[in-house]
Scaffold this motif. Sequence first.
Motif: not given
Length: 309
Positions: A236-241
């Motif tokens: 999820s963090v990678l997607q948000q980044m």
Amino acid sequence: MSVSNLLSCEPCRYRGLTSSAVKYCKSCQEQLCKDCVDFHKSFKVTRDHLLVNTEDQNFLKLCLNVENLRICKEHLNKQTEFYCLTHNAFLCSLCLLKSEQHRNCISEIVEIECVGKSLIGSKFTDTARGEFRNMIVSARHIVNGMTEAKDTTSKSVEAIKSEADALRRKVFEVLDEQIQKIVKKAATVNKENNDTYAKTIENLEKVIKEAEDNEKISETILQSGTPADVFRCLISVLQQMGDFKIETDQLSKGNYKKEIVTMVKSDLMKQLETHEKPLIDFHVRSSKITFCPAFPNGGIKNTTYCITE
């Protein structure tokens, strides 16, 4: 009236006496000897009259010159009776008899009494009078011309001052107008930049706030979550980044840093600062005032006389 009478005391001459004048009364218009001057100052009616020295009267200059020419320069006890046309000199009878200089000038020597008689009422005398008057008129013309030129120049200076003041006001008006336009245009650019910057900053602050909130949540999951939640959180963090980068790129796209630098000066302003060339100047127009020669060339020598014994 003879020249001698003009230089003698008039009250004394009226009484049949002869005395040399030392003063001239401008009120009575009479020449006065020393004794008559004392009487003039003693009477109440003439006490305040303006007296001037005889030698101070310009109109007596010719009279004095004539009196000086009456006496021979070589023989002071003799009166001049002849005139040498060759040497332009007055001679007495002794000069005529004894002077070596004039021995060969006999044909050029005239008797001044006879010549004077022939000149009275002659065309030459009338011409001399007219030319003398023309000489005075010509000199007066120069005075009038110079006076007019002086007045014209003074008026021109005042006109230049007036024009310069009007030009200064016009320059300031134009400069003020241009400065107002520059300031207004700069203020418009500044407002547009500020509005753009403010809106972009506001949107970026929202994105940053959302990213900071998600950062805190992800930190909690990464520290205390299950392995499966950790995996899901990292994905999820990678997607948000990725979304964060796309969103910040879009918000900052085309927003370049703009600054309003110091005014750019025109060549005219640079010229004013360096004083390389004057913006305005003046020129002087001159014209010659000439003095017209009066007396005919040759003077008395070229005049034909009718001398009778």
